[in-house]
Design a protein around this motif. Structure first.
Motif, PDB file in Angstrom:
ATOM      1  N   LEU A  60     -36.209 -25.069  18.960  1.00  0.00           N
ATOM      2  CA  LEU A  60     -35.549 -25.481  20.194  1.00  0.00           C
ATOM      3  C   LEU A  60     -36.535 -26.050  21.210  1.00  0.00           C
ATOM      4  O   LEU A  60     -36.120 -26.671  22.191  1.00  0.00           O
ATOM      5  CB  LEU A  60     -34.767 -24.307  20.785  1.00  0.00           C
ATOM      6  CG  LEU A  60     -33.697 -23.714  19.853  1.00  0.00           C
ATOM      7  CD1 LEU A  60     -32.970 -22.571  20.539  1.00  0.00           C
ATOM      8  CD2 LEU A  60     -32.728 -24.770  19.358  1.00  0.00           C
ATOM      9  N   ASP A  61     -37.828 -25.857  20.970  1.00  0.00           N
ATOM     10  CA  ASP A  61     -38.851 -26.446  21.823  1.00  0.00           C
ATOM     11  C   ASP A  61     -38.990 -27.949  21.590  1.00  0.00           C
ATOM     12  O   ASP A  61     -39.576 -28.652  22.414  1.00  0.00           O
ATOM     13  CB  ASP A  61     -40.199 -25.763  21.597  1.00  0.00           C
ATOM     14  CG  ASP A  61     -40.664 -25.860  20.155  1.00  0.00           C
ATOM     15  OD1 ASP A  61     -39.869 -25.559  19.238  1.00  0.00           O
ATOM     16  OD2 ASP A  61     -41.842 -26.230  19.927  1.00  0.00           O
ATOM     17  N   VAL A  62     -38.443 -28.447  20.496  1.00  0.00           N
ATOM     18  CA  VAL A  62     -38.488 -29.879  20.189  1.00  0.00           C
ATOM     19  C   VAL A  62     -37.147 -30.480  20.610  1.00  0.00           C
ATOM     20  O   VAL A  62     -36.105 -30.103  20.068  1.00  0.00           O
ATOM     21  CB  VAL A  62     -38.730 -30.126  18.682  1.00  0.00           C
ATOM     22  CG1 VAL A  62     -38.786 -31.621  18.388  1.00  0.00           C
ATOM     23  CG2 VAL A  62     -39.997 -29.431  18.217  1.00  0.00           C
ATOM     24  N   PRO A  63     -37.142 -31.395  21.583  1.00  0.00           N
ATOM     25  CA  PRO A  63     -35.877 -31.992  22.028  1.00  0.00           C
ATOM     26  C   PRO A  63     -35.136 -32.656  20.866  1.00  0.00           C
ATOM     27  O   PRO A  63     -35.760 -33.251  19.987  1.00  0.00           O
ATOM     28  CB  PRO A  63     -36.319 -33.032  23.059  1.00  0.00           C
ATOM     29  CG  PRO A  63     -37.673 -32.579  23.509  1.00  0.00           C
ATOM     30  CD  PRO A  63     -38.294 -31.910  22.314  1.00  0.00           C
ATOM     31  N   PHE A  64     -33.807 -32.543  20.888  1.00  0.00           N
ATOM     32  CA  PHE A  64     -33.031 -33.090  19.774  1.00  0.00           C
ATOM     33  C   PHE A  64     -33.258 -34.577  19.589  1.00  0.00           C
ATOM     34  O   PHE A  64     -33.219 -35.074  18.461  1.00  0.00           O
ATOM     35  CB  PHE A  64     -31.532 -32.754  19.913  1.00  0.00           C
ATOM     36  CG  PHE A  64     -30.775 -33.580  20.901  1.00  0.00           C
ATOM     37  CD1 PHE A  64     -30.216 -34.793  20.531  1.00  0.00           C
ATOM     38  CD2 PHE A  64     -30.597 -33.142  22.209  1.00  0.00           C
ATOM     39  CE1 PHE A  64     -29.498 -35.561  21.429  1.00  0.00           C
ATOM     40  CE2 PHE A  64     -29.876 -33.896  23.117  1.00  0.00           C
ATOM     41  CZ  PHE A  64     -29.335 -35.112  22.738  1.00  0.00           C
ATOM     42  N   LYS A  65     -33.502 -35.312  20.662  1.00  0.00           N
ATOM     43  CA  LYS A  65     -33.737 -36.755  20.530  1.00  0.00           C
ATOM     44  C   LYS A  65     -35.019 -37.028  19.743  1.00  0.00           C
ATOM     45  O   LYS A  65     -35.086 -37.992  18.981  1.00  0.00           O
ATOM     46  CB  LYS A  65     -33.802 -37.419  21.905  1.00  0.00           C
ATOM     47  CG  LYS A  65     -32.446 -37.459  22.594  1.00  0.00           C
ATOM     48  CD  LYS A  65     -32.515 -38.126  23.944  1.00  0.00           C
ATOM     49  CE  LYS A  65     -31.142 -38.107  24.585  1.00  0.00           C
ATOM     50  NZ  LYS A  65     -31.129 -38.785  25.877  1.00  0.00           N
ATOM     51  N   VAL A  66     -36.007 -36.172  19.912  1.00  0.00           N
ATOM     52  CA  VAL A  66     -37.253 -36.301  19.141  1.00  0.00           C
ATOM     53  C   VAL A  66     -36.987 -36.002  17.672  1.00  0.00           C
ATOM     54  O   VAL A  66     -37.449 -36.728  16.790  1.00  0.00           O
ATOM     55  CB  VAL A  66     -38.349 -35.368  19.712  1.00  0.00           C
ATOM     56  CG1 VAL A  66     -39.572 -35.332  18.800  1.00  0.00           C
ATOM     57  CG2 VAL A  66     -38.730 -35.786  21.117  1.00  0.00           C
ATOM     58  N   VAL A  67     -36.220 -34.954  17.391  1.00  0.00           N
ATOM     59  CA  VAL A  67     -35.886 -34.593  16.009  1.00  0.00           C
ATOM     60  C   VAL A  67     -35.187 -35.763  15.321  1.00  0.00           C
ATOM     61  O   VAL A  67     -35.549 -36.154  14.203  1.00  0.00           O
ATOM     62  CB  VAL A  67     -35.008 -33.328  15.956  1.00  0.00           C
ATOM     63  CG1 VAL A  67     -34.551 -33.047  14.524  1.00  0.00           C
ATOM     64  CG2 VAL A  67     -35.744 -32.130  16.532  1.00  0.00           C
ATOM     65  N   THR A 114     -22.869 -30.138  17.729  1.00  0.00           N
ATOM     66  CA  THR A 114     -22.593 -28.732  17.483  1.00  0.00           C
ATOM     67  C   THR A 114     -23.867 -27.904  17.454  1.00  0.00           C
ATOM     68  O   THR A 114     -23.955 -26.852  18.077  1.00  0.00           O
ATOM     69  CB  THR A 114     -21.860 -28.563  16.130  1.00  0.00           C
ATOM     70  OG1 THR A 114     -20.661 -29.340  16.164  1.00  0.00           O
ATOM     71  CG2 THR A 114     -21.519 -27.114  15.868  1.00  0.00           C
ATOM     72  N   LEU A 115     -24.859 -28.395  16.730  1.00  0.00           N
ATOM     73  CA  LEU A 115     -26.083 -27.610  16.528  1.00  0.00           C
ATOM     74  C   LEU A 115     -26.939 -27.481  17.789  1.00  0.00           C
ATOM     75  O   LEU A 115     -27.705 -26.543  17.922  1.00  0.00           O
ATOM     76  CB  LEU A 115     -26.930 -28.213  15.402  1.00  0.00           C
ATOM     77  CG  LEU A 115     -26.242 -28.316  14.037  1.00  0.00           C
ATOM     78  CD1 LEU A 115     -27.183 -28.930  13.016  1.00  0.00           C
ATOM     79  CD2 LEU A 115     -25.736 -26.974  13.571  1.00  0.00           C
ATOM     80  N   ARG A 116     -26.795 -28.447  18.696  1.00  0.00           N
ATOM     81  CA  ARG A 116     -27.573 -28.409  19.942  1.00  0.00           C
ATOM     82  C   ARG A 116     -26.672 -28.693  21.150  1.00  0.00           C
ATOM     83  O   ARG A 116     -27.089 -29.358  22.086  1.00  0.00           O
ATOM     84  CB  ARG A 116     -28.693 -29.443  19.907  1.00  0.00           C
ATOM     85  CG  ARG A 116     -29.870 -29.103  19.009  1.00  0.00           C
ATOM     86  CD  ARG A 116     -30.844 -28.163  19.740  1.00  0.00           C
ATOM     87  NE  ARG A 116     -32.058 -27.979  18.986  1.00  0.00           N
ATOM     88  CZ  ARG A 116     -33.194 -28.621  19.227  1.00  0.00           C
ATOM     89  NH1 ARG A 116     -33.306 -29.468  20.197  1.00  0.00           N
ATOM     90  NH2 ARG A 116     -34.255 -28.379  18.467  1.00  0.00           N
ATOM     91  N   LYS A 117     -25.468 -28.170  21.142  1.00  0.00           N
ATOM     92  CA  LYS A 117     -24.534 -28.490  22.218  1.00  0.00           C
ATOM     93  C   LYS A 117     -25.060 -28.067  23.587  1.00  0.00           C
ATOM     94  O   LYS A 117     -24.701 -28.650  24.588  1.00  0.00           O
ATOM     95  CB  LYS A 117     -23.152 -27.920  21.949  1.00  0.00           C
ATOM     96  CG  LYS A 117     -23.069 -26.444  21.784  1.00  0.00           C
ATOM     97  CD  LYS A 117     -21.648 -26.045  21.441  1.00  0.00           C
ATOM     98  CE  LYS A 117     -21.639 -24.674  20.797  1.00  0.00           C
ATOM     99  NZ  LYS A 117     -20.390 -24.407  20.139  1.00  0.00           N
ATOM    100  N   HIS A 118     -25.952 -27.079  23.640  1.00  0.00           N
ATOM    101  CA  HIS A 118     -26.530 -26.646  24.911  1.00  0.00           C
ATOM    102  C   HIS A 118     -27.420 -27.728  25.538  1.00  0.00           C
ATOM    103  O   HIS A 118     -27.651 -27.705  26.724  1.00  0.00           O
ATOM    104  CB  HIS A 118     -27.322 -25.350  24.724  1.00  0.00           C
ATOM    105  CG  HIS A 118     -28.529 -25.512  23.855  1.00  0.00           C
ATOM    106  ND1 HIS A 118     -28.445 -25.536  22.474  1.00  0.00           N
ATOM    107  CD2 HIS A 118     -29.835 -25.699  24.166  1.00  0.00           C
ATOM    108  CE1 HIS A 118     -29.653 -25.708  21.974  1.00  0.00           C
ATOM    109  NE2 HIS A 118     -30.517 -25.806  22.968  1.00  0.00           N
ATOM    110  N   GLU A 119     -27.881 -28.690  24.746  1.00  0.00           N
ATOM    111  CA  GLU A 119     -28.723 -29.771  25.275  1.00  0.00           C
ATOM    112  C   GLU A 119     -27.916 -30.995  25.664  1.00  0.00           C
ATOM    113  O   GLU A 119     -28.463 -31.909  26.274  1.00  0.00           O
ATOM    114  CB  GLU A 119     -29.747 -30.205  24.211  1.00  0.00           C
ATOM    115  CG  GLU A 119     -30.979 -29.372  24.177  1.00  0.00           C
ATOM    116  CD  GLU A 119     -31.995 -29.929  23.208  1.00  0.00           C
ATOM    117  OE1 GLU A 119     -32.489 -31.063  23.406  1.00  0.00           O
ATOM    118  OE2 GLU A 119     -32.301 -29.227  22.230  1.00  0.00           O
ATOM    119  N   GLN A 120     -26.666 -31.024  25.285  1.00  0.00           N
ATOM    120  CA  GLN A 120     -25.855 -32.204  25.578  1.00  0.00           C
ATOM    121  C   GLN A 120     -25.588 -32.284  27.076  1.00  0.00           C
ATOM    122  O   GLN A 120     -25.355 -31.294  27.735  1.00  0.00           O
ATOM    123  CB  GLN A 120     -24.528 -32.142  24.811  1.00  0.00           C
ATOM    124  CG  GLN A 120     -24.698 -32.065  23.316  1.00  0.00           C
ATOM    125  CD  GLN A 120     -25.344 -33.283  22.711  1.00  0.00           C
ATOM    126  OE1 GLN A 120     -24.912 -34.386  22.951  1.00  0.00           O
ATOM    127  NE2 GLN A 120     -26.380 -33.073  21.921  1.00  0.00           N
TER     128      GLN A 120
END
Length: 140
Positions: free
Chosen positions: A96-103, A133-139
């Protein structure tokens, strides 16, 4: 660590996951082979080892997590695409330390470099759906 060292770690991990998918050799053997046959001076080795070991250990859970977004069964995927999606799914779920956009961007770059001609589009589409779904907290 610099981003480039992480990118190199992801590339090496991709090779390792792919090798494991094809051979089912022990992860320790694959890891040793990759570490001794590649120039790893610039590689974030701790990140590489985490990715390789965790993806191989948890591949069934990772496949189950990404399966709803594939449009086909995981076993029908191209082996390179499967390895890339397993790595990215692991990062989305556990790093979770890696932003989803980077992933997603890193997965697309791996697909462009190692996958078939249109692999990057498929990988992008799958991860774009999965991240909701997997990172909805970052949306936003």
């Amino acid at each position: 660590m610099k981003a480039s060292s992480r990118r190199l770690a992801r590339e090496l991990a991709l090779q390792g996951v792919y090798s494991w998918q094809m051979s089912k050799n022990p992860v320790s053997q694959i890891e040793l082979h990759l570490a001794t046959t590649n120039n790893v001076e610039q590689v974030d080795m701790a990140f590489f080892q985490e990715l390789l070991r965790s993806v191989i250990k948890d591949y069934e859970r990772l496949d189950a997590s990404i399966k709803p977004y594939l449009g086909r069964l995981p076993e029908e995927l191209d082996p390179v695409e499967k390895a890339i999606l397993r790595l990215a799914t692991y990062e989305l779920l556990e790093r979770l330390d890696v932003p989803f956009k980077v992933v997603i961007n890193e997965a697309i770059e791996l697909a462009k470099s190692y996958g078939a001609e249109e692999s990057h589009k498929f990988v992008n589409g799958v991860l774009d759906k999965a991240v909701r779904t997997l990172r909805k907290h970052e949306q936003s």
